[in-house]
Scaffold this motif. Structure first.
Motif, PDB file in Angstrom:
ATOM      1  N   LEU A 269     -10.115 -99.487  75.789  1.00 46.74           N
ATOM      2  CA  LEU A 269     -11.016 -98.660  76.616  1.00 46.74           C
ATOM      3  C   LEU A 269     -12.271 -98.322  75.816  1.00 46.74           C
ATOM      4  CD1 LEU A 269      -8.523 -96.194  78.402  1.00 46.74           C
ATOM      5  CD2 LEU A 269      -9.824 -98.060  79.468  1.00 46.74           C
ATOM      6  N   GLU A 270     -12.085 -97.999  74.529  1.00 45.81           N
ATOM      7  CA  GLU A 270     -13.254 -97.714  73.676  1.00 45.81           C
ATOM      8  C   GLU A 270     -14.183 -98.920  73.595  1.00 45.81           C
ATOM      9  OE1 GLU A 270     -11.047 -94.740  70.561  1.00 45.81           O
ATOM     10  OE2 GLU A 270     -12.458 -96.176  69.695  1.00 45.81           O
ATOM     11  N   LEU A 292     -17.900-103.431  73.281  1.00 44.08           N
ATOM     12  CA  LEU A 292     -18.455-102.634  72.183  1.00 44.08           C
ATOM     13  C   LEU A 292     -17.503-102.613  70.990  1.00 44.08           C
ATOM     14  CD1 LEU A 292     -19.392 -99.652  74.490  1.00 44.08           C
ATOM     15  CD2 LEU A 292     -20.954-101.376  73.549  1.00 44.08           C
ATOM     16  N   PRO A 293     -18.012-102.282  69.816  1.00 44.26           N
ATOM     17  CA  PRO A 293     -17.139-102.226  68.635  1.00 44.26           C
ATOM     18  C   PRO A 293     -16.279-100.960  68.622  1.00 44.26           C
ATOM     19  CG  PRO A 293     -19.379-101.619  68.044  1.00 44.26           C
ATOM     20  CD  PRO A 293     -19.422-101.996  69.494  1.00 44.26           C
ATOM     21  N   THR A 294     -15.254-100.971  67.788  1.00 46.00           N
ATOM     22  CA  THR A 294     -14.437 -99.762  67.579  1.00 46.00           C
ATOM     23  C   THR A 294     -13.761 -99.887  66.214  1.00 46.00           C
ATOM     24  OG1 THR A 294     -12.713 -98.352  68.495  1.00 46.00           O
ATOM     25  CG2 THR A 294     -12.335-100.702  68.675  1.00 46.00           C
ATOM     26  N   ASP A 295     -13.382 -98.759  65.635  1.00 46.37           N
ATOM     27  CA  ASP A 295     -12.671 -98.793  64.355  1.00 46.37           C
ATOM     28  C   ASP A 295     -11.177 -98.635  64.609  1.00 46.37           C
ATOM     29  OD1 ASP A 295     -15.079 -99.081  63.107  1.00 46.37           O
ATOM     30  OD2 ASP A 295     -15.282 -96.954  62.612  1.00 46.37           O
ATOM     31  N   ILE A 296     -10.389 -99.291  63.774  1.00 52.59           N
ATOM     32  CA  ILE A 296      -8.933 -99.259  63.956  1.00 52.59           C
ATOM     33  C   ILE A 296      -8.256 -98.971  62.638  1.00 52.59           C
ATOM     34  CG2 ILE A 296      -6.954-100.820  64.323  1.00 52.59           C
ATOM     35  CD1 ILE A 296      -8.693-102.092  66.493  1.00 52.59           C
ATOM     36  N   LYS A 297      -7.226 -98.129  62.692  1.00 61.91           N
ATOM     37  CA  LYS A 297      -6.404 -97.890  61.509  1.00 61.91           C
ATOM     38  C   LYS A 297      -4.949 -98.055  61.941  1.00 61.91           C
ATOM     39  CE  LYS A 297      -5.986 -94.402  57.940  1.00 61.91           C
ATOM     40  NZ  LYS A 297      -6.428 -93.084  57.531  1.00 61.91           N
ATOM     41  N   THR A 298      -4.225 -98.959  61.308  1.00 65.67           N
ATOM     42  CA  THR A 298      -2.830 -99.162  61.706  1.00 65.67           C
ATOM     43  C   THR A 298      -1.970 -98.043  61.142  1.00 65.67           C
ATOM     44  OG1 THR A 298      -2.242-100.482  59.763  1.00 65.67           O
ATOM     45  CG2 THR A 298      -3.144-101.671  61.649  1.00 65.67           C
ATOM     46  N   LEU A 299      -0.979 -97.644  61.926  1.00 67.19           N
ATOM     47  CA  LEU A 299      -0.083 -96.554  61.531  1.00 67.19           C
ATOM     48  C   LEU A 299       1.276 -96.789  62.196  1.00 67.19           C
ATOM     49  CD1 LEU A 299      -2.441 -93.479  62.080  1.00 67.19           C
ATOM     50  CD2 LEU A 299      -1.428 -94.152  59.897  1.00 67.19           C
ATOM     51  N   PRO A 300       2.326 -96.139  61.676  1.00 70.50           N
ATOM     52  CA  PRO A 300       3.604 -96.222  62.401  1.00 70.50           C
ATOM     53  C   PRO A 300       3.441 -95.656  63.815  1.00 70.50           C
ATOM     54  CG  PRO A 300       3.912 -95.277  60.209  1.00 70.50           C
ATOM     55  CD  PRO A 300       2.437 -95.369  60.428  1.00 70.50           C
ATOM     56  N   TYR A 301       4.315 -96.063  64.726  1.00 73.25           N
ATOM     57  CA  TYR A 301       4.276 -95.606  66.113  1.00 73.25           C
ATOM     58  C   TYR A 301       4.324 -94.073  66.161  1.00 73.25           C
ATOM     59  CZ  TYR A 301       5.290 -95.637  71.114  1.00 73.25           C
ATOM     60  OH  TYR A 301       5.224 -95.473  72.469  1.00 73.25           O
ATOM     61  N   PRO A 302       3.561 -93.399  66.982  1.00 75.01           N
ATOM     62  CA  PRO A 302       2.713 -93.901  68.060  1.00 75.01           C
ATOM     63  C   PRO A 302       1.283 -94.247  67.636  1.00 75.01           C
ATOM     64  CG  PRO A 302       2.820 -91.522  68.188  1.00 75.01           C
ATOM     65  CD  PRO A 302       3.635 -91.917  66.992  1.00 75.01           C
ATOM     66  N   GLY A 303       1.064 -94.541  66.380  1.00 78.08           N
ATOM     67  CA  GLY A 303      -0.261 -94.990  65.937  1.00 78.08           C
ATOM     68  C   GLY A 303      -0.506 -96.436  66.359  1.00 78.08           C
ATOM     69  N   PHE A 304      -1.666 -96.953  65.984  1.00 79.55           N
ATOM     70  CA  PHE A 304      -2.009 -98.321  66.368  1.00 79.55           C
ATOM     71  C   PHE A 304      -1.112 -99.310  65.613  1.00 79.55           C
ATOM     72  CE2 PHE A 304      -4.142-102.309  66.440  1.00 79.55           C
ATOM     73  CZ  PHE A 304      -4.610-102.383  67.749  1.00 79.55           C
ATOM     74  N   PRO A 305      -0.433-100.222  66.316  1.00 86.78           N
ATOM     75  CA  PRO A 305       0.556-101.087  65.651  1.00 86.78           C
ATOM     76  C   PRO A 305      -0.062-102.145  64.735  1.00 86.78           C
ATOM     77  CG  PRO A 305       0.402-101.617  68.010  1.00 86.78           C
ATOM     78  CD  PRO A 305      -0.490-100.439  67.779  1.00 86.78           C
ATOM     79  N   THR A 306       0.517-102.254  63.556  1.00 88.50           N
ATOM     80  CA  THR A 306       0.066-103.302  62.628  1.00 88.50           C
ATOM     81  C   THR A 306       0.246-104.690  63.251  1.00 88.50           C
ATOM     82  OG1 THR A 306       0.492-104.323  60.474  1.00 88.50           O
ATOM     83  CG2 THR A 306       2.336-103.148  61.445  1.00 88.50           C
ATOM     84  N   ALA A 314      -9.604-110.324  65.971  1.00 87.88           N
ATOM     85  CA  ALA A 314     -10.219-111.509  66.584  1.00 87.88           C
ATOM     86  C   ALA A 314     -11.204-111.059  67.661  1.00 87.88           C
ATOM     87  CB  ALA A 314      -9.144-112.423  67.170  1.00 87.88           C
ATOM     88  N   LEU A 315     -10.807-110.090  68.486  1.00 87.70           N
ATOM     89  CA  LEU A 315     -11.696-109.605  69.547  1.00 87.70           C
ATOM     90  C   LEU A 315     -12.949-108.960  68.944  1.00 87.70           C
ATOM     91  CD1 LEU A 315     -12.327-108.860  72.521  1.00 87.70           C
ATOM     92  CD2 LEU A 315     -11.055-106.729  72.147  1.00 87.70           C
ATOM     93  N   LEU A 316     -12.744-108.143  67.899  1.00 88.94           N
ATOM     94  CA  LEU A 316     -13.874-107.387  67.335  1.00 88.94           C
ATOM     95  C   LEU A 316     -14.926-108.299  66.700  1.00 88.94           C
ATOM     96  CD1 LEU A 316     -11.984-104.280  65.898  1.00 88.94           C
ATOM     97  CD2 LEU A 316     -13.285-104.465  68.035  1.00 88.94           C
ATOM     98  N   THR A 317     -14.536-109.518  66.319  1.00 90.32           N
ATOM     99  CA  THR A 317     -15.550-110.436  65.766  1.00 90.32           C
ATOM    100  C   THR A 317     -16.584-110.806  66.839  1.00 90.32           C
ATOM    101  OG1 THR A 317     -14.314-112.439  66.333  1.00 90.32           O
ATOM    102  CG2 THR A 317     -13.901-111.514  64.167  1.00 90.32           C
ATOM    103  N   THR A 318     -16.181-110.683  68.125  1.00 93.72           N
ATOM    104  CA  THR A 318     -17.056-111.172  69.208  1.00 93.72           C
ATOM    105  C   THR A 318     -17.837-110.058  69.907  1.00 93.72           C
ATOM    106  OG1 THR A 318     -15.327-110.930  70.902  1.00 93.72           O
ATOM    107  CG2 THR A 318     -15.377-113.014  69.706  1.00 93.72           C
ATOM    108  N   VAL A 319     -17.492-108.779  69.667  1.00 92.86           N
ATOM    109  CA  VAL A 319     -18.135-107.690  70.423  1.00 92.86           C
ATOM    110  C   VAL A 319     -19.492-107.347  69.811  1.00 92.86           C
ATOM    111  CG1 VAL A 319     -15.897-106.758  71.076  1.00 92.86           C
ATOM    112  CG2 VAL A 319     -17.107-105.774  69.120  1.00 92.86           C
ATOM    113  N   ASN A 320     -20.214-106.502  70.530  1.00 90.21           N
ATOM    114  CA  ASN A 320     -21.593-106.242  70.169  1.00 90.21           C
ATOM    115  C   ASN A 320     -21.720-105.121  69.137  1.00 90.21           C
ATOM    116  OD1 ASN A 320     -24.261-106.613  70.313  1.00 90.21           O
ATOM    117  ND2 ASN A 320     -24.541-105.707  72.353  1.00 90.21           N
ATOM    118  N   GLY A 321     -21.573-105.422  67.835  1.00 87.05           N
ATOM    119  CA  GLY A 321     -21.747-104.402  66.800  1.00 87.05           C
ATOM    120  C   GLY A 321     -20.605-104.396  65.806  1.00 87.05           C
TER     121      GLY A 321
END
Ligand code: UD1
Length: 422
Positions: A269-270, A292-306, A314-321
């Protein structure tokens, strides 16, 4: 060895059905060792790791039957023939270590080859072993094997230094048949742990609090057979969500638990992806949208999954920024960066973070899968890249994705599997 040839994809469109979760079915299959009764498991995904776990159970003395679809397994372990998991089997799949807890609980002994490191890091099992010791097991390491013995397992209060998924699962399975109560503090909270606990409770175990960081297990003298349907794979779900985004497509993803993919939904969504959580499934659309770009930090659940980090990258290489991806769960999970850079991503790693400039038109190239999720990231990047991408070492992908190429093709992607001799 087989490869995928991936051509730049048109926007994906249509519907896709998610399979049962790899990381749920593996511990559930191991848990079937805890009883002599038959256990029936539904929504079993067609994966190489499931075949390896099946081979391991058969080696221990289980009979495993599947129906024509392969989605239903019937496991019976009348008697355990051997408590040893040899190196040749354990090196095929790290999750073999999940047999340690059930074997120890059922027979009082287990001998399992140490799995060793892998592409994403050293991956020790010290927390599993510390927990078994606290329940009264004697642990010895000899000639690359872990030998555990426990004439009687006793409940204990165990604090995990890290919320390890595998250690939480192994210790719950062991504590289910231990004498007395076990409390696991700082336990992992992943949905796969809840699924395992639900299965164990159907077998007659008394596990409470799974999905929170304190799990209480009241040991019982024996467990019986059970029937269970495996939860949908949240990482497969996330991978298809990213596929819709990276191809600027619009797809409906069926058989999902949207709560399990909340962190992935939040990040997409971001990025500006449109997501609707409806009765039919998750609608994911990025048609005509500038992402658009976004920053990600992996963490144990319920954080962003490694396990979604390489695909999102791969997606972020193609977004604008520019974006920054920080990996905190595994120490070496950036092997896919050099492969993405071969396609023109221009990512730079500093310590545990990767800086992604974004806005790149990726170019097709020859790349390798360095591990399972990195392999999925290569396929996704290939779908966005100009020209032809040749993804080799795809056995990694086949370990953990059910019919990935077929499912992508049904949505309009151009992916062909070829054997090297072709
Ligand atoms: C499981 C998943 C894997 C996922 C990972 C993290 C399965 C079959 N695999 O792996 O797909 O990437 O969770 O979400 O479910 N650690 C220790 N000592 C231990 C155990 C773990 O230091 O005794 C460390 C590991 O090196 C790693 C971190 O803890 O850095 C997380 O590992 P863990 O949660 O145990 O992952 P797995 O169960 O191996």
């Amino acid at each position: 060895m087989a490869k995928f040839i991936v051509e730049k994809s048109q926007p994906l469109s249509g519907e896709v059905e998610i399979s049962g979760a790899k990381n749920a079915v593996l511990p559930i299959m191991a848990a079937a060792l805890l009883t002599a009764d038959p256990c029936e498991i539904f929504e079993v995904p067609a994966l190489r790791d499931v075949d390896v776990m099946r081979g391991l159970l058969e080696y221990f003395g289980s009979t495993v039957e599947s129906d024509a679809s392969g989605k239903r397994l019937l496991i019976r372990t009348g008697a355990i023939q051997t408590c040893e998991a040899p190196y040749e089997l354990v090196t095929k799949m790290r999750a073999s270590i999940l047999a340690l807890g059930p074997l120890l609980a059922r027979t009082g002994e287990a001998r399992i080859a140490l799995p060793g490191g892998c592409a994403i890091g050293e991956r020790p099992i010290d927390l599993h072993l510390k927990g078994f010791e606290m329940m009264g097991a004697k642990i010895k390491q000899t000639h690359g094997y872990i030998e555990a013995s426990a004439p009687e397992l006793k409940g204990a209060r165990i604090y995990l230094d890290l919320p390890s998924v595998g250690a939480t699962e192994n210790l719950i399975m062991c504590a289910a048949l231990a004498k007395g109560n076990t409390i696991l503090d700082n336990a992992a909270k992943e949905p796969e742990i809840v699924d395992l606990a639900n299965f164990l409770n159907k077998m007659g175990a008394r596990v409470k609090g799974a999905g929170t960081d304190t799990i209480r297990i009241e040991g019982v003298p024996s467990l019986h057979g059970a029937r269970h349907t495996v939860i949908p794979d949240r990482i497969e779900t996330g991978t298809f969500m990213v596929a819709a985004a990276i191809t600027k497509g619009r797809i409906l993803i069926r058989n999902v638990v949207s709560d399990h993919v909340k962190p992935v939904i939040a990040k997409l969504l971001e990025c500006g992806v449109h997501i609707e959580d409806g009765d039919e499934g998750l609608l994911v659309a990025a048609d005509d949208r500038e992402l658009l770009p976004t920053d990600i930090k992996t963490l144990p659940y319920p954080g962003f999954p490694t396990d979604m980090q390489p695909q999102l990258m791969a997606l972020l290489t193609t977004v604008n920024g520019p974006s920054v991806v920080t990996e905190t769960v595994f120490e070496n999970r950036f092997m896919h960066v050099s492969e993405l850079n071969r396609m023109g991503a221009d990512i730079r790693i500093e310590g545990r973070s990767a800086s992604i400039p974004g806005g790149k038109r990726l170019q097709g190239a020859k790349v390798i899968c360095t591990d399972l999720r990195a392999g999925a990231a290569m396929v996704l990047a290939g779908m966005a890249a100009e020209g032809r991408t040749e993804v080799s070492e795809i056995y990694h992908i086949e370990r953990g994705y059910t019919f990935l190429a077929e499912k992508f093709r049904s949505l309009g992607a151009s992916i062909t599997r070829i054997d090297d001799k072709d």
